[in-house]
Design a protein around this motif. Structure first.
Motif, PDB file in Angstrom:
ATOM      1  N   MET A 151       0.769  -1.094  -0.019  1.00  0.00           N
ATOM      2  CA  MET A 151       0.163  -0.073  -0.037  1.00  0.00           C
ATOM      3  C   MET A 151       0.984   1.219  -0.182  1.00  0.00           C
ATOM      4  SD  MET A 151      -2.542   1.222   2.953  1.00  0.00           S
ATOM      5  CE  MET A 151      -3.429  -0.123   3.018  1.00  0.00           C
ATOM      6  N   GLN A 152       0.785   2.279  -0.756  1.00  0.00           N
ATOM      7  CA  GLN A 152       1.319   3.284  -0.886  1.00  0.00           C
ATOM      8  C   GLN A 152       1.036   4.237   0.049  1.00  0.00           C
ATOM      9  OE1 GLN A 152       1.262   4.895  -5.006  1.00  0.00           O
ATOM     10  NE2 GLN A 152       2.940   3.945  -5.517  1.00  0.00           N
ATOM     11  N   THR A 153       1.916   5.241   0.766  1.00  0.00           N
ATOM     12  CA  THR A 153       1.548   5.964   1.888  1.00  0.00           C
ATOM     13  C   THR A 153       2.033   7.504   1.400  1.00  0.00           C
ATOM     14  OG1 THR A 153       3.468   5.559   3.216  1.00  0.00           O
ATOM     15  CG2 THR A 153       1.375   4.438   3.613  1.00  0.00           C
ATOM     16  N   ARG A 166       2.390   0.182   4.717  1.00  0.00           N
ATOM     17  CA  ARG A 166       2.982  -0.465   3.629  1.00  0.00           C
ATOM     18  C   ARG A 166       2.865  -1.937   3.489  1.00  0.00           C
ATOM     19  NH1 ARG A 166       5.795   2.947   0.279  1.00  0.00           N
ATOM     20  NH2 ARG A 166       6.019   5.205   1.151  1.00  0.00           N
ATOM     21  N   SER A 167       2.676  -2.582   4.659  1.00  0.00           N
ATOM     22  CA  SER A 167       2.789  -4.167   4.865  1.00  0.00           C
ATOM     23  C   SER A 167       1.520  -4.686   4.428  1.00  0.00           C
ATOM     24  CB  SER A 167       3.116  -4.737   5.941  1.00  0.00           C
ATOM     25  OG  SER A 167       2.106  -4.443   6.995  1.00  0.00           O
ATOM     26  N   CYS A 168       0.315  -3.759   4.562  1.00  0.00           N
ATOM     27  CA  CYS A 168      -1.018  -4.323   4.251  1.00  0.00           C
ATOM     28  C   CYS A 168      -1.280  -4.398   2.577  1.00  0.00           C
ATOM     29  CB  CYS A 168      -2.001  -3.322   5.031  1.00  0.00           C
ATOM     30  SG  CYS A 168      -3.778  -3.825   4.743  1.00  0.00           S
ATOM     31  N   VAL A 169      -1.788  -5.136   2.126  1.00  0.00           N
ATOM     32  CA  VAL A 169      -1.984  -5.537   0.695  1.00  0.00           C
ATOM     33  C   VAL A 169      -3.656  -5.629   0.315  1.00  0.00           C
ATOM     34  CG1 VAL A 169      -0.046  -6.723   0.140  1.00  0.00           C
ATOM     35  CG2 VAL A 169      -2.053  -8.031   0.767  1.00  0.00           C
ATOM     36  N   HIS A 170      -4.468  -5.254   1.393  1.00  0.00           N
ATOM     37  CA  HIS A 170      -5.851  -5.075   1.466  1.00  0.00           C
ATOM     38  C   HIS A 170      -6.488  -6.593   0.616  1.00  0.00           C
ATOM     39  CE1 HIS A 170      -7.190  -0.951   1.986  1.00  0.00           C
ATOM     40  NE2 HIS A 170      -6.367  -1.079   2.759  1.00  0.00           N
ATOM     41  N   GLN A 228      -5.986   7.459   6.107  1.00  0.00           N
ATOM     42  CA  GLN A 228      -6.492   9.018   5.714  1.00  0.00           C
ATOM     43  C   GLN A 228      -6.138   9.855   6.848  1.00  0.00           C
ATOM     44  OE1 GLN A 228     -10.744   8.204   5.291  1.00  0.00           O
ATOM     45  NE2 GLN A 228     -10.468   8.597   3.027  1.00  0.00           N
ATOM     46  N   MET A 229      -6.105   9.664   8.006  1.00  0.00           N
ATOM     47  CA  MET A 229      -5.763  10.374   9.112  1.00  0.00           C
ATOM     48  C   MET A 229      -4.258  10.672   9.040  1.00  0.00           C
ATOM     49  SD  MET A 229      -6.869   9.802  13.209  1.00  0.00           S
ATOM     50  CE  MET A 229      -5.874   8.236  13.291  1.00  0.00           C
ATOM     51  N   LEU A 230      -3.548   9.694   8.862  1.00  0.00           N
ATOM     52  CA  LEU A 230      -1.868   9.968   9.179  1.00  0.00           C
ATOM     53  C   LEU A 230      -1.649  10.887   7.761  1.00  0.00           C
ATOM     54  CD1 LEU A 230      -1.062   6.507  10.367  1.00  0.00           C
ATOM     55  CD2 LEU A 230      -0.885   8.748  11.714  1.00  0.00           C
ATOM     56  N   GLU A 231      -2.424  10.707   6.778  1.00  0.00           N
ATOM     57  CA  GLU A 231      -2.110  11.353   5.619  1.00  0.00           C
ATOM     58  C   GLU A 231      -2.299  13.025   5.544  1.00  0.00           C
ATOM     59  OE1 GLU A 231      -1.359   8.064   2.414  1.00  0.00           O
ATOM     60  OE2 GLU A 231      -3.268   8.827   2.481  1.00  0.00           O
ATOM     61  N   GLY A 232      -3.210  13.387   6.583  1.00  0.00           N
ATOM     62  CA  GLY A 232      -3.655  14.743   6.761  1.00  0.00           C
ATOM     63  C   GLY A 232      -5.108  14.901   6.429  1.00  0.00           C
TER      64      GLY A 232
END
Length: 430
Positions: free
Chosen positions: A1-3, A23-27, A57-61
C-alpha cells in the motif's frame, strides 16, 4: 500500500512505524472473515481493512471526523485479524497509534469524556473498586435481572497458600479488579506452584498493568502505570540472592500488555532497558505450568487415583483473545486440563471474541452483549458442566450471560491437587 504521511508525523518514531505497517497491508481481505465486529455489522469500516484505510487517511492529513472515531472505538482489539493475516500486518500497534492521534484531533462529548475518565480512575484503584463492589452487592437484590447479572456475588473465601519458602520464587501481578472479583485465582496459583516447589511473592507497590488507560486514549497515563510496576518489581528482579525467575500474570488481558512493556517504553531513555527485562520475564500462568510438566504429571496421576480428589467433569474452555491472538499461546491449557482428567467439550469458532475486551462491555454494551451471547452458544453446544477461561474480564462477562459457572482454569487444577502432597524433593528444570 502506498502512503504519503504528513510532515508532522512522518519523521517521528510513531509515524515511521505506522508507515511500515500500512505498507505491509495488501488489502487482501482475509481479516474480514475473523473480525467479530464485521461479522455482526457487515460494514467494511468496521473491519480491520476498513479501519486501516481510515487511519491511513488520518495519517495523511485528511479530515478526522466522528465517524472515524466511531469505527475505531468499535474495534475490540482482539487481534484475530493478526492471526489470520498472511502479510503479518501489526494491526494492534497501528490501532494504538491511530487512537492516540485521534484523541488529539477530535473532541468527545462531555459525557463520553467523563465516562472514560471515571473508568481510568476508578477501575485501577483497588481500594475504591473494592468499596464500590461492596455497595453494589448490597443493592444487588433490588435490581432487575439484567442489571443484577452484571454484579457478581461476593466470592467464597479461599485458604491462603502455605508460608513455606522454596529456593525458587516468582512474582505475581495482583491486578486491579481481580482481587475483589476473584481473589481465589491468585491464591490457587500460589497453592499450585507451592506444590511444584515455587514460592509466589507479590510486590505491594505494583498496581494496574497500564492497559486500561493506554487503550482509552490516555497513553501517557498508561505508560506511567507501567513505570510504577517496573519500579516495584525491579528490586526483586535484580537482588543478588535468589532473584525471581519470572513475573506471573493470571489475567491474560494484563499479561499481553506486560509482555509488551519493552516495546511500549522503547523510546524512554530511563526505562527502555528495564522494561525490556521485565517483558522478557513475564509469563502467563499457562506457560509456567506447562514448563513444570515433569513435576506436575506425577502429582496429577496421584490426584486422579485419590479418593479425595475433586471429581472430573466436562468443561468448555474459552481461550481469551489476549492469550491466543495477543500472546500466541493457543493450546497451552488444554493438555494440562486433560492430564488433570477433565473432558473438554468442542467449542465452535474458538477464535472469536466474547465481547469483554477490557472496558468494551461498558462502552459498547449492545455489541458486547451480542458477542457474549454468540460465544456462550458456541461454548455450550455439547452441554458442558462449566466454562473455564484465563482472563478475569472474560470470566465476569461470560458469567453475566449464563447460569453455568465460569471459572479460571487454574482454580480447577488447584482443586484437583488439593489433597496431594508434593514429593519431598522437587526436581528443578532451571
Amino acid at each position: 500500500m502506498q502512503t504519503h504521511l504528513t510532515d508532522l508525523i512522518k519523521d517521528t518514531p510513531e509515524g515511521q512505524e505506522a508507515d511500515a505497517i500500512l505498507r505491509s497491508c495488501v488489502h487482501c481481505g482475509f481479516c474480514l472473515a475473523t473480525c467479530p465486529t464485521y461479522q455482526l455489522l457487515g460494514n467494511e469500516l468496521d473491519s480491520p481493512r476498513g479501519r486501516i484505510y481510515l487511519m491511513k487517511q488520518m495519517l495523511e492529513g485528511q479530515e478526522v471526523t466522528e465517524t472515524t472515531q466511531l469505527h475505531l472505538d468499535r474495534c475490540l482489539t482482539c487481534r484475530a485479524c493478526e492471526t489470520t493475516c498472511p502479510s503479518g500486518v501489526q494491526y494492534g500497534r497501528l490501532l494504538d497509534i491511530g487512537r492516540g492521534m485521534i484523541e488529539q484531533k477530535t473532541q468527545r462529548t462531555p459525557y463520553a469524556t467523563f465516562k472514560r475518565y471515571l473508568l481510568r480512575k476508578l477501575l485501577p484503584n483497588r481500594t475504591f473498586f473494592n468499596t464500590l463492589m461492596g455497595v453494589a452487592r448490597l443493592g444487588r437484590p433490588l435490581l432487575p435481572g439484567h442489571l443484577k447479572r452484571t454484579i457478581p456475588p461476593k466470592p467464597a473465601t479461599s485458604n491462603a497458600p502455605s508460608n513455606q519458602q522454596h529456593t525458587r520464587s516468582m512474582l505475581i501481578l495482583q491486578g486491579c479488579v481481580q482481587p475483589s472479583l476473584a481473589p481465589n485465582t491468585n491464591y490457587a496459583t500460589a497453592r499450585v506452584l507451592d506444590k511444584l516447589g515455587i514460592t509466589v511473592i507479590s510486590a505491594e507497590q505494583a498496581g494496574c498493568c497500564g492497559a486500561l488507560a493506554y487503550h482509552l486514549g490516555a497513553q501517557e497515563e498508561g505508560l506511567d502505570a507501567m513505570r510504577r510496576n517496573i519500579d516495584a518489581w525491579w528490586p526483586f528482579v535484580t537482588r543478588s540472592e535468589n532473584p525471581v525467575e519470572a513475573i506471573i500474570v493470571t489475567a491474560s488481558g494484563c499479561g499481553v500488555t506486560v509482555k509488551d512493556y519493552g516495546y511500549l517504553l522503547q523510546h524512554d531513555p530511563i526505562y527502555a532497558e528495564k522494561a525490556a527485562r521485565i517483558a522478557s520475564l513475564t509469563k502467563d500462568i499457562s506457560e509456567v505450568i506447562a514448563a513444570e510438566t515433569a513435576t506436575l504429571i506425577p502429582l496429577l496421576q496421584a490426584a486422579n487415583t485419590s479418593a479425595n480428589s475433586a471429581s472430573s467433569y466436562q468443561l468448555a474452555l474459552h481461550t481469551p483473545c489476549t492469550l491466543q491472538h495477543g500472546m500466541k499461546l493457543t493450546g497451552k491449557i488444554e493438555p494440562i486440563l486433560q492430564a488433570a482428567g477433565f473432558h473438554l467439550a468442542k467449542v465452535v469458532d474458538p477464535h472469536l471474541c466474547c465481547g469483554s475486551a477490557g472496558t468494551y462491555s461498558i462502552l459498547q454494551p449492545k455489541l458486547s452483549r451480542q458477542l457474549r451471547d454468540n460465544k456462550i452458544t458456541a461454548l455450550t453446544t455439547e452441554n458442558p458442566e462449566l466454562i473455564a477461561t484465563a482472563n478475569i474480564g472474560c470470566q465476569m462477562h461470560l458469567q453475566s450471560g449464563t447460569s453455568l459457572s465460569v471459572r479460571h482454569w487454574i482454580e480447577l487444577l488447584d482443586e484437583k491437587l488439593a489433597h496431594v502432597k508434593p514429593n519431598k524433593t522437587i526436581p528443578s528444570t532451571h
